[in-house]
Design a protein around this motif. Structure first.
Motif, PDB file in Angstrom:
ATOM      1  N   GLU A  96     -98.476 -20.761  46.948  1.00 13.22           N
ATOM      2  CA  GLU A  96     -97.492 -21.535  47.512  1.00 13.22           C
ATOM      3  C   GLU A  96     -96.662 -22.306  46.521  1.00 13.22           C
ATOM      4  O   GLU A  96     -95.560 -22.358  46.560  1.00 13.22           O
ATOM      5  CB  GLU A  96     -97.937 -22.715  48.674  1.00 13.22           C
ATOM      6  N   TYR A  97     -97.556 -22.857  45.561  1.00 12.55           N
ATOM      7  CA  TYR A  97     -97.036 -23.688  44.266  1.00 12.55           C
ATOM      8  C   TYR A  97     -96.548 -22.865  43.232  1.00 12.55           C
ATOM      9  O   TYR A  97     -96.193 -23.704  42.306  1.00 12.55           O
ATOM     10  CB  TYR A  97     -97.702 -24.850  44.030  1.00 12.55           C
ATOM     11  N   ARG A  98     -96.792 -21.598  43.254  1.00  6.95           N
ATOM     12  CA  ARG A  98     -96.316 -20.838  41.969  1.00  6.95           C
ATOM     13  C   ARG A  98     -97.143 -21.330  40.716  1.00  6.95           C
ATOM     14  O   ARG A  98     -95.978 -21.674  39.781  1.00  6.95           O
ATOM     15  CB  ARG A  98     -94.974 -20.834  42.116  1.00  6.95           C
ATOM     16  N   LEU A  99     -98.146 -21.761  40.839  1.00  5.78           N
ATOM     17  CA  LEU A  99     -98.740 -22.579  39.317  1.00  5.78           C
ATOM     18  C   LEU A  99     -98.930 -21.684  38.372  1.00  5.78           C
ATOM     19  O   LEU A  99     -99.305 -20.533  38.386  1.00  5.78           O
ATOM     20  CB  LEU A  99    -100.117 -23.018  39.782  1.00  5.78           C
ATOM     21  N   THR A 100     -98.428 -22.273  37.180  1.00  3.01           N
ATOM     22  CA  THR A 100     -98.500 -21.397  35.725  1.00  3.01           C
ATOM     23  C   THR A 100     -99.002 -22.232  34.765  1.00  3.01           C
ATOM     24  O   THR A 100     -99.513 -21.681  33.724  1.00  3.01           O
ATOM     25  CB  THR A 100     -97.145 -21.079  35.509  1.00  3.01           C
ATOM     26  N   GLU A 101     -99.392 -23.661  35.066  1.00  2.00           N
ATOM     27  CA  GLU A 101    -100.111 -24.311  34.035  1.00  2.00           C
ATOM     28  C   GLU A 101    -100.682 -25.588  34.778  1.00  2.00           C
ATOM     29  O   GLU A 101    -100.487 -25.918  35.890  1.00  2.00           O
ATOM     30  CB  GLU A 101     -98.720 -25.017  33.213  1.00  2.00           C
ATOM     31  N   VAL A 102    -101.907 -26.127  34.210  1.00  2.00           N
ATOM     32  CA  VAL A 102    -102.897 -27.110  34.740  1.00  2.00           C
ATOM     33  C   VAL A 102    -102.599 -28.087  33.646  1.00  2.00           C
ATOM     34  O   VAL A 102    -102.558 -27.661  32.306  1.00  2.00           O
ATOM     35  CB  VAL A 102    -104.025 -26.735  35.140  1.00  2.00           C
ATOM     36  N   ALA A 103    -102.762 -29.518  33.751  1.00  2.00           N
ATOM     37  CA  ALA A 103    -102.764 -30.521  32.859  1.00  2.00           C
ATOM     38  C   ALA A 103    -103.587 -31.610  33.283  1.00  2.00           C
ATOM     39  O   ALA A 103    -103.853 -31.883  34.479  1.00  2.00           O
ATOM     40  CB  ALA A 103    -101.312 -30.684  32.380  1.00  2.00           C
ATOM     41  N   VAL A 104    -104.030 -32.405  32.349  1.00  2.00           N
ATOM     42  CA  VAL A 104    -104.876 -33.785  32.727  1.00  2.00           C
ATOM     43  C   VAL A 104    -103.986 -34.572  31.940  1.00  2.00           C
ATOM     44  O   VAL A 104    -104.072 -34.543  30.588  1.00  2.00           O
ATOM     45  CB  VAL A 104    -106.337 -33.572  32.364  1.00  2.00           C
ATOM     46  N   TYR A 105    -103.606 -35.753  32.588  1.00  2.00           N
ATOM     47  CA  TYR A 105    -103.010 -37.004  32.038  1.00  2.00           C
ATOM     48  C   TYR A 105    -104.081 -37.984  31.869  1.00  2.00           C
ATOM     49  O   TYR A 105    -104.444 -38.586  32.770  1.00  2.00           O
ATOM     50  CB  TYR A 105    -101.762 -37.322  32.486  1.00  2.00           C
ATOM     51  N   SER A 106    -104.503 -38.444  30.537  1.00  2.00           N
ATOM     52  CA  SER A 106    -105.584 -39.517  30.477  1.00  2.00           C
ATOM     53  C   SER A 106    -104.607 -41.105  30.158  1.00  2.00           C
ATOM     54  O   SER A 106    -104.167 -40.837  29.001  1.00  2.00           O
ATOM     55  CB  SER A 106    -106.435 -39.175  29.359  1.00  2.00           C
ATOM     56  N   ALA A 107    -104.509 -41.469  31.036  1.00  2.00           N
ATOM     57  CA  ALA A 107    -103.692 -42.670  30.953  1.00  2.00           C
ATOM     58  C   ALA A 107    -103.949 -43.881  30.094  1.00  2.00           C
ATOM     59  O   ALA A 107    -103.114 -44.313  29.081  1.00  2.00           O
ATOM     60  CB  ALA A 107    -103.672 -43.357  32.438  1.00  2.00           C
ATOM     61  N   ARG A 108    -105.156 -44.141  29.702  1.00  2.00           N
ATOM     62  CA  ARG A 108    -105.765 -45.086  28.914  1.00  2.00           C
ATOM     63  C   ARG A 108    -105.754 -44.350  27.354  1.00  2.00           C
ATOM     64  O   ARG A 108    -105.720 -45.126  26.418  1.00  2.00           O
ATOM     65  CB  ARG A 108    -106.953 -45.527  28.967  1.00  2.00           C
ATOM     66  N   TYR A 109    -105.731 -43.189  27.375  1.00  2.00           N
ATOM     67  CA  TYR A 109    -105.366 -42.608  26.022  1.00  2.00           C
ATOM     68  C   TYR A 109    -104.016 -41.970  25.809  1.00  2.00           C
ATOM     69  O   TYR A 109    -103.734 -41.395  24.716  1.00  2.00           O
ATOM     70  CB  TYR A 109    -106.180 -41.091  25.803  1.00  2.00           C
ATOM     71  N   ALA A 110    -103.196 -42.244  26.807  1.00  2.00           N
ATOM     72  CA  ALA A 110    -101.694 -41.759  26.870  1.00  2.00           C
ATOM     73  C   ALA A 110    -101.623 -40.593  26.238  1.00  2.00           C
ATOM     74  O   ALA A 110    -100.594 -40.231  25.318  1.00  2.00           O
ATOM     75  CB  ALA A 110    -100.984 -42.871  25.811  1.00  2.00           C
ATOM     76  N   THR A 111    -102.441 -39.619  26.696  1.00  2.00           N
ATOM     77  CA  THR A 111    -102.229 -38.095  26.123  1.00  2.00           C
ATOM     78  C   THR A 111    -102.275 -37.061  27.421  1.00  2.00           C
ATOM     79  O   THR A 111    -102.916 -37.268  28.328  1.00  2.00           O
ATOM     80  CB  THR A 111    -103.535 -37.940  25.390  1.00  2.00           C
ATOM     81  N   LEU A 112    -101.281 -36.310  27.458  1.00  2.00           N
ATOM     82  CA  LEU A 112    -101.171 -35.119  28.333  1.00  2.00           C
ATOM     83  C   LEU A 112    -101.769 -33.904  27.620  1.00  2.00           C
ATOM     84  O   LEU A 112    -101.345 -33.543  26.683  1.00  2.00           O
ATOM     85  CB  LEU A 112     -99.663 -34.957  28.645  1.00  2.00           C
ATOM     86  N   HIS A 113    -102.895 -33.445  28.240  1.00  2.00           N
ATOM     87  CA  HIS A 113    -103.243 -32.141  27.863  1.00  2.00           C
ATOM     88  C   HIS A 113    -102.897 -31.095  28.837  1.00  2.00           C
ATOM     89  O   HIS A 113    -102.932 -31.001  30.046  1.00  2.00           O
ATOM     90  CB  HIS A 113    -104.982 -32.248  27.903  1.00  2.00           C
ATOM     91  N   ARG A 114    -102.421 -29.839  28.417  1.00  2.00           N
ATOM     92  CA  ARG A 114    -102.063 -28.759  29.155  1.00  2.00           C
ATOM     93  C   ARG A 114    -102.555 -27.449  28.825  1.00  2.00           C
ATOM     94  O   ARG A 114    -102.892 -27.280  27.584  1.00  2.00           O
ATOM     95  CB  ARG A 114    -100.391 -28.919  28.826  1.00  2.00           C
TER      96      ARG A 114
END
Length: 411
Positions: A256-274
């Motif tokens: 349904e969501y046509r996912l092509t990528e997953v990510a984690v945003y670590s707020a206290r480290y201000a880092t987006l991992h994709r």
């Protein structure tokens, strides 16, 4: 008679050694080390410290901040779902007003500024009212419940609940996020889903934080592990967090969501991992993966029927993810694990499980009663659409309090 495993929610299924879903993830996707190593290498030092409030409430409020930034008109239904609120139209209107305040406050002005303190206070209030629904037994220690009892459940009173140090902490997290997630938060987008549930959520409560244009983003606000010698904290990605992401992806049987990528945003480290989705699956499995085949395998584990594969699942009325499980059991800053009523879970806090190891924790000083024994037998009939345990718990508590006060009146 043959019975199958009863799935409470995705987090519980991943944590439970007796769960067929956990066994499947461990067997089919065992190569988590390369993903974990890459995550650690990409993580810098912690940039926002401070443990001044319930980590679960901080996580929920921060998640709401991001949702309102993506959609100023967002209205988290679960924030008004507690019996003491939903039964009184004026209280429902008050919660809606707080949500409107949050949406207006996060909308950038002409000079790019936002009223972050107002937005934080509004989201903190909504996180607290959400907890009142998810964990009804918190009523005796819940700030919103106290306002209801005192006849002071107003927009102004709810906005005043956030302590100054919480406003400062969440403001810092949000300010960092605006920069780190600039390409995510800035529009326009083709498709945005806030707290989305999945087709498989009907049999195992699960909902993610955010999906933006095919990228599923899981938001984390945990402090990370502290080095016992140096005292320095560092970020990491526990195995169960990886399997949580896999669960979301594989529960989306009809794509349904046509996912092509997953990510984690670590707020206290201000880092987006994709991670590109196919690359992540192949790495974890150690071989090429057929996504459709894996989704079908999970569908069978959930006890779902093939003719339900394309069924549309209504988002559960949850809005905020529950707190994350600590990677290090010795990390005292990690939230205590709590049981989340089977809803969106935390989410699937769509509109939650979050439900989501992301189960909602109690406010500081509150006592949470576990309505369900975590050691429940692994074999039980699969159920779906049942009334949340939390609502029944609320009704029992109201009856108990009524009897108690009646006795006091007679004495």
């Amino acid at each position: 008679m043959y019975v199958t495993y009863r799935y409470r929610n995705l987090s519980h299924a991943i944590d439970d050694p007796a769960s067929p879903l956990r066994e499947y993830f461990h067997r089919r996707f065992p190569n988590v080390r390369p993903v974990q190593d890459g995550y650690r290498q990409a993580s810098g030092p912690i940039v926002v410290e401070g443990v001044t409030a319930s980590p679960g409430t901080v996580a929920a409020a921060f998640d709401l901040l991001l949702r309102f930034r993506l959609d100023a008109g967002y209205r988290p239904r679960v924030a008004a779902a507690a019996e003491a609120i939903s039964a009184v139209p004026e209280h429902v209107a008050t919660v809606s007003d707080v949500a409107a305040v949050a949406g207006a406050a996060v909308r950038p002005s002409s000079d790019g500024d936002i009223e972050s303190a107002v937005a934080v206070r509004a989201c903190w209030a909504l996180a607290l009212t959400t907890e009142l629904y998810r964990n009804p037994l918190l009523v005796l220690g819940s700030p919103p419940a106290a306002l209801i009892r005192d006849g002071e459940f107003t927009t102004e009173a709810l906005l005043a609940l956030a302590p100054d140090d919480v406003v400062e902490l969440l403001g810092a997290l949000y300010t960092r996020a605006v920069t780190a997630l600039a390409d995510v938060l800035a529009g326009p987008h083709d498709a945005v889903a806030l707290g989305p549930a999945f087709a498989g959520s009907r049999w195992c409560a699960a909902d993610a934080d955010v999906i933006v244009d095919g990228t599923l983003i899981d938001v984390k606000t945990r402090m990370g592990n502290r080095n016992k010698k140096s005292g320095v904290r560092s970020d990491s990605l526990p195995r169960n967090d990886i399997y949580q992401l896999l669960g979301y992806v594989l529960f989306d049987r009809p794509d349904e969501y046509r996912l092509t990528e997953v990510a984690v945003y670590s707020a206290r480290y201000a880092t987006l991992h994709r991670w590109p989705l196919q690359q992540l699956l192949d790495t974890l499995a150690g071989e090429p993966v057929d996504l459709a085949a894996e989704r079908a395998a999970v569908w069978e584990l959930l006890g779902a029927q093939d003719d339900d594969a394309g069924a549309v699942v209504e988002p559960s009325p949850s809005a905020v993810p529950a707190p994350e499980t600590a990677a290090d059991p010795e990390d005292v800053s990690a939230p205590a694990e709590a049981v989340v009523a089977d809803s969106e879970d935390v989410s699937a806090l769509s509109d939650a499980v979050v439900a989501d190891p992301e189960d909602v924790s109690a406010p500081s000083g509150a006592v949470v009663a576990d309505p369900e024994d975590a050691s429940a037998p692994s074999e039980a009939v699969v159920t779906g659409g049942a009334e949340p345990d939390g609502r029944r718990g609320w009704q029992r508590l109201v009856q108990w309090r009524g009897r108690l006060f009646a006795r006091r009146g007679r004495s």
